[in-house]
Motif scaffolding. Structure first.
Motif, PDB file in Angstrom:
ATOM      1  N   ASP A 184       0.828  -1.210   0.000  1.00  0.00           N
ATOM      2  CA  ASP A 184       0.000   0.000   0.000  1.00  0.00           C
ATOM      3  C   ASP A 184       0.861   1.259   0.000  1.00  0.00           C
ATOM      4  N   GLY A 185       1.991   1.206   0.743  1.00  0.00           N
ATOM      5  CA  GLY A 185       2.891   2.357   0.775  1.00  0.00           C
ATOM      6  C   GLY A 185       3.520   2.628  -0.576  1.00  0.00           C
ATOM      7  N   VAL A 186       3.933   1.561  -1.258  1.00  0.00           N
ATOM      8  CA  VAL A 186       4.497   1.720  -2.599  1.00  0.00           C
ATOM      9  C   VAL A 186       3.438   2.264  -3.550  1.00  0.00           C
ATOM     10  N   ALA A 187       2.230   1.716  -3.461  1.00  0.00           N
ATOM     11  CA  ALA A 187       1.140   2.169  -4.328  1.00  0.00           C
ATOM     12  C   ALA A 187       0.845   3.652  -4.113  1.00  0.00           C
ATOM     13  N   GLN A 188       0.928   4.094  -2.874  1.00  0.00           N
ATOM     14  CA  GLN A 188       0.671   5.506  -2.576  1.00  0.00           C
ATOM     15  C   GLN A 188       1.714   6.401  -3.239  1.00  0.00           C
ATOM     16  N   ILE A 189       2.983   6.005  -3.138  1.00  0.00           N
ATOM     17  CA  ILE A 189       4.040   6.798  -3.772  1.00  0.00           C
ATOM     18  C   ILE A 189       3.919   6.729  -5.289  1.00  0.00           C
ATOM     19  N   ALA A 190       3.689   5.528  -5.828  1.00  0.00           N
ATOM     20  CA  ALA A 190       3.585   5.371  -7.279  1.00  0.00           C
ATOM     21  C   ALA A 190       2.419   6.174  -7.841  1.00  0.00           C
ATOM     22  N   SER A 191       1.294   6.202  -7.116  1.00  0.00           N
ATOM     23  CA  SER A 191       0.120   6.942  -7.579  1.00  0.00           C
ATOM     24  C   SER A 191       0.367   8.440  -7.608  1.00  0.00           C
ATOM     25  N   LYS A 192       1.267   8.899  -6.768  1.00  0.00           N
ATOM     26  CA  LYS A 192       1.633  10.317  -6.734  1.00  0.00           C
ATOM     27  C   LYS A 192       2.258  10.743  -8.060  1.00  0.00           C
ATOM     28  N   GLY A 220       4.206  -7.090 -12.651  1.00  0.00           N
ATOM     29  CA  GLY A 220       3.605  -5.764 -12.531  1.00  0.00           C
ATOM     30  C   GLY A 220       3.105  -5.240 -13.855  1.00  0.00           C
ATOM     31  N   ILE A 221       3.899  -5.423 -14.906  1.00  0.00           N
ATOM     32  CA  ILE A 221       3.461  -5.007 -16.241  1.00  0.00           C
ATOM     33  C   ILE A 221       2.195  -5.762 -16.637  1.00  0.00           C
ATOM     34  N   GLY A 222       2.152  -7.064 -16.346  1.00  0.00           N
ATOM     35  CA  GLY A 222       0.969  -7.850 -16.650  1.00  0.00           C
ATOM     36  C   GLY A 222      -0.265  -7.328 -15.924  1.00  0.00           C
ATOM     37  N   ARG A 223      -0.105  -7.025 -14.643  1.00  0.00           N
ATOM     38  CA  ARG A 223      -1.223  -6.461 -13.877  1.00  0.00           C
ATOM     39  C   ARG A 223      -1.673  -5.121 -14.463  1.00  0.00           C
ATOM     40  N   TYR A 224      -0.708  -4.281 -14.793  1.00  0.00           N
ATOM     41  CA  TYR A 224      -1.003  -2.973 -15.377  1.00  0.00           C
ATOM     42  C   TYR A 224      -1.796  -3.135 -16.676  1.00  0.00           C
ATOM     43  N   ALA A 225      -1.347  -4.042 -17.537  1.00  0.00           N
ATOM     44  CA  ALA A 225      -1.999  -4.241 -18.832  1.00  0.00           C
ATOM     45  C   ALA A 225      -3.424  -4.759 -18.673  1.00  0.00           C
ATOM     46  N   VAL A 226      -3.602  -5.761 -17.817  1.00  0.00           N
ATOM     47  CA  VAL A 226      -4.940  -6.327 -17.620  1.00  0.00           C
ATOM     48  C   VAL A 226      -5.878  -5.285 -17.022  1.00  0.00           C
ATOM     49  N   ALA A 243       3.139  -2.258 -11.655  1.00  0.00           N
ATOM     50  CA  ALA A 243       1.677  -2.348 -11.762  1.00  0.00           C
ATOM     51  C   ALA A 243       1.032  -0.979 -11.872  1.00  0.00           C
ATOM     52  N   HIS A 244       1.756   0.065 -11.469  1.00  0.00           N
ATOM     53  CA  HIS A 244       1.273   1.440 -11.627  1.00  0.00           C
ATOM     54  C   HIS A 244       1.890   2.110 -12.851  1.00  0.00           C
ATOM     55  N   GLY A 245       2.459   1.295 -13.746  1.00  0.00           N
ATOM     56  CA  GLY A 245       3.007   1.834 -14.984  1.00  0.00           C
ATOM     57  C   GLY A 245       4.406   2.388 -14.857  1.00  0.00           C
ATOM     58  N   ILE A 246       5.151   1.927 -13.821  1.00  0.00           N
ATOM     59  CA  ILE A 246       6.510   2.435 -13.593  1.00  0.00           C
ATOM     60  C   ILE A 246       7.466   1.243 -13.454  1.00  0.00           C
ATOM     61  N   PRO A 247       7.804   0.592 -14.564  1.00  0.00           N
ATOM     62  CA  PRO A 247       8.727  -0.539 -14.500  1.00  0.00           C
ATOM     63  C   PRO A 247      10.178  -0.046 -14.458  1.00  0.00           C
ATOM     64  N   LEU A 248      10.724   0.088 -13.273  1.00  0.00           N
ATOM     65  CA  LEU A 248      12.045   0.686 -13.087  1.00  0.00           C
ATOM     66  C   LEU A 248      13.132  -0.386 -13.092  1.00  0.00           C
ATOM     67  N   LEU A 249      13.934  -0.422 -14.144  1.00  0.00           N
ATOM     68  CA  LEU A 249      15.032  -1.384 -14.206  1.00  0.00           C
ATOM     69  C   LEU A 249      16.055  -1.127 -13.115  1.00  0.00           C
ATOM     70  N   LEU A 250      16.235   0.122 -12.738  1.00  0.00           N
ATOM     71  CA  LEU A 250      17.268   0.461 -11.759  1.00  0.00           C
ATOM     72  C   LEU A 250      16.988  -0.155 -10.395  1.00  0.00           C
ATOM     73  N   GLU A 283       4.854  -3.635  -7.528  1.00  0.00           N
ATOM     74  CA  GLU A 283       3.814  -2.621  -7.355  1.00  0.00           C
ATOM     75  C   GLU A 283       4.114  -1.371  -8.166  1.00  0.00           C
ATOM     76  N   LEU A 284       5.387  -1.004  -8.272  1.00  0.00           N
ATOM     77  CA  LEU A 284       5.749   0.120  -9.140  1.00  0.00           C
ATOM     78  C   LEU A 284       5.349  -0.172 -10.586  1.00  0.00           C
TER      79      LEU A 284
END
Length: 406
Positions: free
Chosen positions: A16-24, A254-260, A80-87, A77-78
């Motif tokens: 939930d904490g990651v989702a909150q930051i990612a949604s920002k 996460g990408i799969g979740r985002y796409a669906v 899944a919110h459209g932020i696939p960070l390789l780093l 989770e990042l």
């Protein structure tokens, strides 16, 4: 959407904490910055200050003392919110895990707190043009010069090298005799060290984490730059590679979740012939199948992470999770684009550009063919389809690097 994975209460709070930051920030922020060649410094700082980048690192070095399971939640989770960070896979995961497991107390103290809070970054330099998946064939070499080390060679497809304060370089230990294979040594090499040159390597992947060719021209390092013992680098490499595969799986999930999720929302709202297109089985069944595949891949990823955290040999589980997640995310993303019709190919809907990252995960960090080789030989007991070459003659003449491009 209801899934198969069950988090503990602490894991739920972390998610939930990651989702909150990612949604920002959101997928739009990620794509706009990526298209412009800009970095995600604000997001990275927020993740670091919240303790999410170092969630798996030791408490005594600024981490949260949790495990790869928790870091995989952050990475997934990042994405899944459209932020696939390789780093996130490279700096705190691969490099941080290797330093935590094998680095000297001085190296750990110097680097892990910064990797944990996001104030420092490190890139992983293993891949070379001629070695591919065979780490034993790297031509970059290290030789002793008194108490110092001299490292020369070249690396390619090094992600985020321009953002890194240092490179974790895998090199041949040419001073050590071994008739079976080429001994490896690992070094922390500052990116501003004399003899280090970074050259951009253009790709079609839309990401803030750019790819680079790295040239190492007689780079002199002090004894403190060596990780562990010279020539004993293979176990150190795998201290980072299994986490890398698990977290690559997490990105794919996460990408799969985002796409669906994007496709489901669109299928509920888009009306043709007076009913939502999601009412048609030609739309709903493929999306249901994609959801099932992604959820099964998430279970495989969780199993691999838990095996690693428990100290078990997680190689087979990590490889299987990586394979399943890459296939599931590509299928889900392709289906999401299809559901959107022409809209799926426009930048506005944030799907088509994500395809390149999803496709990258099918090839990297280990190709699907090498995964199948591993499972065939080590899990099923089939004869090996490839062999590790023996070490070359002792004069090391073939180890000299080709002329460096300036």
């Amino acid at each position: 959407m209801q899934g198969l994975l069950v988090d503990s209460s602490d894991q739920r709070l972390l998610r939930d904490g990651v989702a909150q930051i990612a949604s920002k920030y959101g997928a739009e922020y990620f794509l706009e910055r990526s298209r412009a060649g800009a970095k995600l410094d604000e997001l990275w700082a927020d993740l670091g200050s919240a303790g999410m980048l170092g969630v798996h690192l030791p408490i005594e070095h600024g981490g949260a003392g949790a495990g790869l399971t928790e870091l995989s939640i952050v990475v997934e989770e990042l994405a899944a919110h459209g932020i696939p960070l390789l780093l996130t896979v490279i700096s705190p995961a691969i490099c941080g895990s290797i330093l935590a497991a094998h680095g000297s107390p001085e190296l750990a103290a110097a680097w892990l707190p910064g990797l944990a809070d996001g104030t420092r970054k490190m890139a992983f330099a293993l891949t070379e043009p001629d070695s591919g998946s065979n780490a034993h064939a790297v031509r970059t070499f290290a030789r002793a010069d008194g108490a110092d080390w001299i490292v020369s060679g070249g690396k390619c497809f090094i992600s985020a090298a321009d953002e890194a304060d240092a490179l974790l370089v895998v090199a041949r230990a040419v001073d050590i005799a071994d008739t079976r294979r080429n001994p490896l040594s690992l070094f922390v090499v500052p990116t501003d060290a004399k003899g280090v040159t970074l050259q951009p390597l253009p790709t079609a992947v839309v990401s803030p984490d750019r790819q680079f060719t790295v040239f190492l021209d007689e780079v002199r390092l002090g004894p403190q730059a060596l990780i562990g013992l010279p020539g004993k680098g293979l176990p150190q490499v795998f201290a980072g590679l299994n986490p890398e595969r698990v977290l690559a799986s997490a990105i794919s999930c996460g990408i799969g979740r985002y796409a669906v999720a994007k496709a489901v929302d669109y299928a509920k709202e888009r009306r043709v012939w007076s009913v939502p297109i999601g009412a048609h089985q030609g739309i709903s069944h493929p999306l249901a199948e994609s959801h099932i595949e992604v959820e099964l891949a998430r279970l495989a990823t969780r199993a691999a992470a838990q095996q690693f955290d428990a100290g078990h040999d997680a190689a087979a589980a990590a490889n299987m999770a990586k394979f399943a997640a890459a296939e599931a995310s590509l299928h889900a993303l392709d289906q999401a684009i299809q559901v959107h019709g022409g809209n799926g190919l426009t930048p506005e809907y944030g799907l088509a550009e994500m395809w390149f990252t999803a496709r990258l995960m099918r090839t990297a960090p280990v190709s699907r063919e090498m995964v199948l080789n591993y499972i065939g030989e080590h899990t099923l007991g089939l004869p090996s389809s490839y062999r590790t070459p023996r070490r070359p003659p002792a004069d090391h003449a073939d180890l000299l690097p080709e002329p460096l491009v300036r």
